[in-house]
Design a protein around this motif. Structure first.
Motif, PDB file in Angstrom:
ATOM      1  N   ASN A 206      -2.792 -24.650 -24.335  1.00 18.13           N
ATOM      2  CA  ASN A 206      -3.888 -24.148 -23.502  1.00 18.13           C
ATOM      3  C   ASN A 206      -3.729 -24.504 -22.035  1.00 18.13           C
ATOM      4  O   ASN A 206      -4.695 -24.408 -21.266  1.00 18.13           O
ATOM      5  CB  ASN A 206      -5.222 -24.682 -24.028  1.00 18.13           C
ATOM      6  CG  ASN A 206      -5.604 -24.032 -25.339  1.00 18.13           C
ATOM      7  OD1 ASN A 206      -5.430 -22.828 -25.515  1.00 18.13           O
ATOM      8  ND2 ASN A 206      -6.105 -24.822 -26.279  1.00 18.13           N
ATOM      9  N   LYS A 208      -3.178 -24.092 -18.236  1.00 17.42           N
ATOM     10  CA  LYS A 208      -3.485 -22.968 -17.354  1.00 17.42           C
ATOM     11  C   LYS A 208      -3.230 -23.394 -15.916  1.00 17.42           C
ATOM     12  O   LYS A 208      -3.666 -24.458 -15.485  1.00 17.42           O
ATOM     13  CB  LYS A 208      -4.935 -22.514 -17.521  1.00 17.42           C
ATOM     14  CG  LYS A 208      -5.294 -21.271 -16.708  1.00 17.42           C
ATOM     15  CD  LYS A 208      -6.677 -20.764 -17.059  1.00 17.42           C
ATOM     16  CE  LYS A 208      -7.115 -19.609 -16.166  1.00 17.42           C
ATOM     17  NZ  LYS A 208      -6.230 -18.427 -16.296  1.00 17.42           N
ATOM     18  N   GLY A 234       3.861 -14.818 -20.033  1.00 16.46           N
ATOM     19  CA  GLY A 234       4.014 -16.242 -19.774  1.00 16.46           C
ATOM     20  C   GLY A 234       3.085 -16.665 -18.659  1.00 16.46           C
ATOM     21  O   GLY A 234       1.938 -16.235 -18.596  1.00 16.46           O
ATOM     22  N   LYS A 235       3.569 -17.500 -17.754  1.00 15.50           N
ATOM     23  CA  LYS A 235       2.694 -18.015 -16.693  1.00 15.50           C
ATOM     24  C   LYS A 235       2.718 -17.170 -15.417  1.00 15.50           C
ATOM     25  O   LYS A 235       2.192 -17.587 -14.388  1.00 15.50           O
ATOM     26  CB  LYS A 235       3.065 -19.464 -16.368  1.00 15.50           C
ATOM     27  CG  LYS A 235       4.453 -19.691 -15.800  1.00 15.50           C
ATOM     28  CD  LYS A 235       4.664 -21.181 -15.513  1.00 15.50           C
ATOM     29  CE  LYS A 235       6.024 -21.441 -14.883  1.00 15.50           C
ATOM     30  NZ  LYS A 235       6.232 -22.874 -14.567  1.00 15.50           N
ATOM     31  N   ASN A 237       1.042 -14.463 -14.631  1.00 12.99           N
ATOM     32  CA  ASN A 237      -0.316 -14.130 -14.168  1.00 12.99           C
ATOM     33  C   ASN A 237      -0.920 -15.290 -13.389  1.00 12.99           C
ATOM     34  O   ASN A 237      -1.579 -15.086 -12.360  1.00 12.99           O
ATOM     35  CB  ASN A 237      -1.199 -13.761 -15.355  1.00 12.99           C
ATOM     36  CG  ASN A 237      -2.556 -13.227 -14.923  1.00 12.99           C
ATOM     37  OD1 ASN A 237      -2.657 -12.184 -14.292  1.00 12.99           O
ATOM     38  ND2 ASN A 237      -3.609 -13.965 -15.249  1.00 12.99           N
ATOM     39  N   ASP A 238      -0.693 -16.509 -13.860  1.00 15.00           N
ATOM     40  CA  ASP A 238      -1.216 -17.684 -13.161  1.00 15.00           C
ATOM     41  C   ASP A 238      -0.532 -17.872 -11.811  1.00 15.00           C
ATOM     42  O   ASP A 238      -1.176 -18.168 -10.806  1.00 15.00           O
ATOM     43  CB  ASP A 238      -1.013 -18.943 -14.002  1.00 15.00           C
ATOM     44  CG  ASP A 238      -1.871 -18.963 -15.260  1.00 15.00           C
ATOM     45  OD1 ASP A 238      -2.867 -18.209 -15.320  1.00 15.00           O
ATOM     46  OD2 ASP A 238      -1.536 -19.722 -16.189  1.00 15.00           O
ATOM     47  N   TRP A 248      -1.546  -8.694 -18.909  1.00 14.66           N
ATOM     48  CA  TRP A 248      -0.861  -9.978 -19.003  1.00 14.66           C
ATOM     49  C   TRP A 248      -1.015 -10.570 -20.385  1.00 14.66           C
ATOM     50  O   TRP A 248      -1.982 -10.298 -21.100  1.00 14.66           O
ATOM     51  CB  TRP A 248      -1.348 -10.953 -17.938  1.00 14.66           C
ATOM     52  CG  TRP A 248      -2.798 -11.333 -18.008  1.00 14.66           C
ATOM     53  CD1 TRP A 248      -3.852 -10.636 -17.510  1.00 14.66           C
ATOM     54  CD2 TRP A 248      -3.345 -12.509 -18.613  1.00 14.66           C
ATOM     55  NE1 TRP A 248      -5.029 -11.296 -17.763  1.00 14.66           N
ATOM     56  CE2 TRP A 248      -4.757 -12.449 -18.432  1.00 14.66           C
ATOM     57  CE3 TRP A 248      -2.792 -13.604 -19.270  1.00 14.66           C
ATOM     58  CZ2 TRP A 248      -5.606 -13.442 -18.901  1.00 14.66           C
ATOM     59  CZ3 TRP A 248      -3.642 -14.599 -19.743  1.00 14.66           C
ATOM     60  CH2 TRP A 248      -5.026 -14.515 -19.546  1.00 14.66           C
ATOM     61  N   LYS A 249      -0.010 -11.359 -20.741  1.00  8.92           N
ATOM     62  CA  LYS A 249       0.007 -12.046 -22.027  1.00  8.92           C
ATOM     63  C   LYS A 249       0.424 -13.497 -21.817  1.00  8.92           C
ATOM     64  O   LYS A 249       1.477 -13.762 -21.251  1.00  8.92           O
ATOM     65  CB  LYS A 249       0.999 -11.380 -23.001  1.00  8.92           C
ATOM     66  CG  LYS A 249       0.500 -10.116 -23.646  1.00  8.92           C
ATOM     67  CD  LYS A 249      -0.544 -10.403 -24.708  1.00  8.92           C
ATOM     68  CE  LYS A 249      -0.958  -9.120 -25.415  1.00  8.92           C
ATOM     69  NZ  LYS A 249      -1.971  -9.383 -26.455  1.00  8.92           N
ATOM     70  N   LYS A 250      -0.398 -14.408 -22.283  1.00  2.68           N
ATOM     71  CA  LYS A 250      -0.024 -15.817 -22.268  1.00  2.68           C
ATOM     72  C   LYS A 250       0.892 -16.074 -23.453  1.00  2.68           C
ATOM     73  O   LYS A 250       0.756 -15.436 -24.503  1.00  2.68           O
ATOM     74  CB  LYS A 250      -1.280 -16.681 -22.361  1.00  2.68           C
ATOM     75  CG  LYS A 250      -1.061 -18.146 -22.100  1.00  2.68           C
ATOM     76  CD  LYS A 250      -2.389 -18.878 -22.000  1.00  2.68           C
ATOM     77  CE  LYS A 250      -2.169 -20.336 -21.674  1.00  2.68           C
ATOM     78  NZ  LYS A 250      -3.445 -21.069 -21.498  1.00  2.68           N
ATOM     79  N   THR A 251       1.825 -17.014 -23.299  1.00  2.88           N
ATOM     80  CA  THR A 251       2.769 -17.290 -24.386  1.00  2.88           C
ATOM     81  C   THR A 251       2.791 -18.779 -24.713  1.00  2.88           C
ATOM     82  O   THR A 251       2.429 -19.616 -23.887  1.00  2.88           O
ATOM     83  CB  THR A 251       4.192 -16.828 -24.019  1.00  2.88           C
ATOM     84  OG1 THR A 251       4.599 -17.481 -22.808  1.00  2.88           O
ATOM     85  CG2 THR A 251       4.226 -15.321 -23.826  1.00  2.88           C
ATOM     86  N   THR A 252       3.241 -19.087 -25.912  1.00  2.00           N
ATOM     87  CA  THR A 252       3.288 -20.475 -26.369  1.00  2.00           C
ATOM     88  C   THR A 252       4.646 -21.117 -26.140  1.00  2.00           C
ATOM     89  O   THR A 252       4.738 -22.332 -26.009  1.00  2.00           O
ATOM     90  CB  THR A 252       2.935 -20.560 -27.862  1.00  2.00           C
ATOM     91  OG1 THR A 252       3.811 -19.686 -28.601  1.00  2.00           O
ATOM     92  CG2 THR A 252       1.496 -20.127 -28.100  1.00  2.00           C
TER      93      THR A 252
END
Length: 389
Positions: A206, A208, A234-235, A237-238, A248-252
């Motif tokens: 989590n 960010k 991934g990061k 977007n941040d 956008w897609k966050k990834t682990t």
């Protein structure tokens, strides 16, 4: 047409001419890993031309590389994530983001405490895993967020998910981001959630990043303004604070990032897919884990053909990096290095050496030519050099 940028986070390929100014003389992330690990095998990225870029990388040059290849110098000052990604996208910074090698001032911490309504602990420089090991129990007992930084331009806050809910953690980071003005305007405020108990604390997915907004339009904005898609994986977007991004897609982890990239390659749209693969940097570079870094590189290399085969005839893949993080170097900091540029696709000439580019921004300028949109302020395109007639 889609252009896919894969940023192999921290996979630099040799010191920059000014590396001595950053105490990074001799740094060569990929080259020193290859040297340290004789059994390292990277056949697929080598097939694209990675070993052809520079003999100091240590990979065998391919006799007939599938891609165009070269490397780039960072014009911006600094060696952090935001600076590297921004320069790729067309922004060159004339001064680095500030760093705080002795922690943040008492005055700033007091302002932050009043804003978020709770005292903090820590305010030290260190590795995130060591930070929660050293302060995690006190945090559990007091509920006070743990603040720390590093040699990078970051303000990091570690909080246990059972003590401070994720939504509140993000609110705290947003409040702090709003307070950090010059001379405290770091590149990123980072939420570093963790779970577990004493002697068994672990960071979660989590995380960010709350970056400052780009100081002017990037290639992402230009692509979006032309009505095309800009997919951040991934990061990304941040790093860009959402500017110029349509999806956008966050990834682990890296594997997740590759799978999401493939998912979007298969979709029917024109535009840009911008992916950051963070594991190299986060898990192995900063921890100076040479063997782990090497295994991570080989895992990426094994998956690369799976991604390449999904490219349509007009699509282009660009593999690059944002800085170095030599796991053989002292300390835990990023290293000031050249980044690789590998370009592959059916519209790309094979075996073209684009040389040493004067700026990471040449990548962005080339992408805008590929997509036939307005160029960024900085960067020189090499599209005509690599485009098939």
């Amino acid at each position: 047409m889609k252009v896919v940028i894969l940023v192999l986070d921290s996979v630099g390929i040799g010191e920059l001419p000014d590396a001595h100014l950053y105490n990074d003389t001799g740094s060569n992330t990929l080259g020193n890993i290859v040297k340290a690990l004789p059994d390292l095998k990277l056949p697929n990225i080598s097939r694209l031309g990675m070993g052809n870029i520079d003999k100091n990388i240590g990979l065998r040059p391919d006799s007939d590389p599938l891609g165009a290849y070269g490397k780039a110098i960072e014009m911006s000052k600094g060696k952090d994530t935001t600076t590297g990604h921004w320069e790729i996208s067309g922004i060159v910074l004339d001064k680095p983001f500030p760093t705080f090698p002795k922690g943040f001032s008492k005055e700033l911490i007091e302002i932050i405490e009043r804003k978020i309504g709770v005292s903090i602990i820590g305010n030290v420089v260190g590795s995130g895993t060591k930070i929660i090991e050293n302060y995690g129990e006190e945090h559990l007992q007091t509920g006070k967020p743990i603040v720390y930084t590093s040699a990078d331009s970051v303000f990091q806050i570690a909080m246990h998910e059972d003590v401070i809910p994720i939504a509140r953690q993000y609110e705290i980071c947003e409040d702090i981001r709003s307070l950090l003005k010059d001379p405290y305007e770091v590149g990123r405020v980072i939420a570093r959630p963790f779970v577990g108990t004493k002697d068994n604390f672990t960071r979660t997915a989590n995380r960010k990043d709350f970056s400052i907004k780009p100081i002017y339009n990037t290639i992402l904005d230009n692509v979006k303004n032309e009505g095309k898609e800009v997919v951040a994986i991934g990061k990304i977007n941040d790093i860009f604070s959402g500017s110029g991004i349509t999806q956008w897609k966050k990834t682990t982890d890296n594997n997740h990032g590759i799978q999401e990239t493939i998912t979007y390659i298969k979709q029917d749209f024109d535009g840009l897919i911008f992916t950051n693969l963070i594991d190299f940097d986060m898990h192995y570079g900063h921890r100076r884990d040479v063997e782990g870094y090497g295994k991570c590189l080989m895992e990426f290399d094994r998956q690369l053909p799976m991604l390449m085969k999904e490219l349509k005839s007009e699509d282009v893949l660009i593999i690059t990096a944002d800085h170095g993080n030599d796991p053989t170097a002292s300390g835990t900091d990023h290293t000031r290095e050249h980044i690789p540029i590998l370009v592959y696709g059916k519209s790309i000439k094979k075996g073209v050496n684009i040389g040493t580019r004067a700026s990471f921004a040449d990548i962005g300028a080339t992408i805008t030519d590929m997509l036939d949109i307005s160029r960024p302020i900085h960067g020189t395109s090499f599209w005509r050099t690599i485009q098939k007639e």
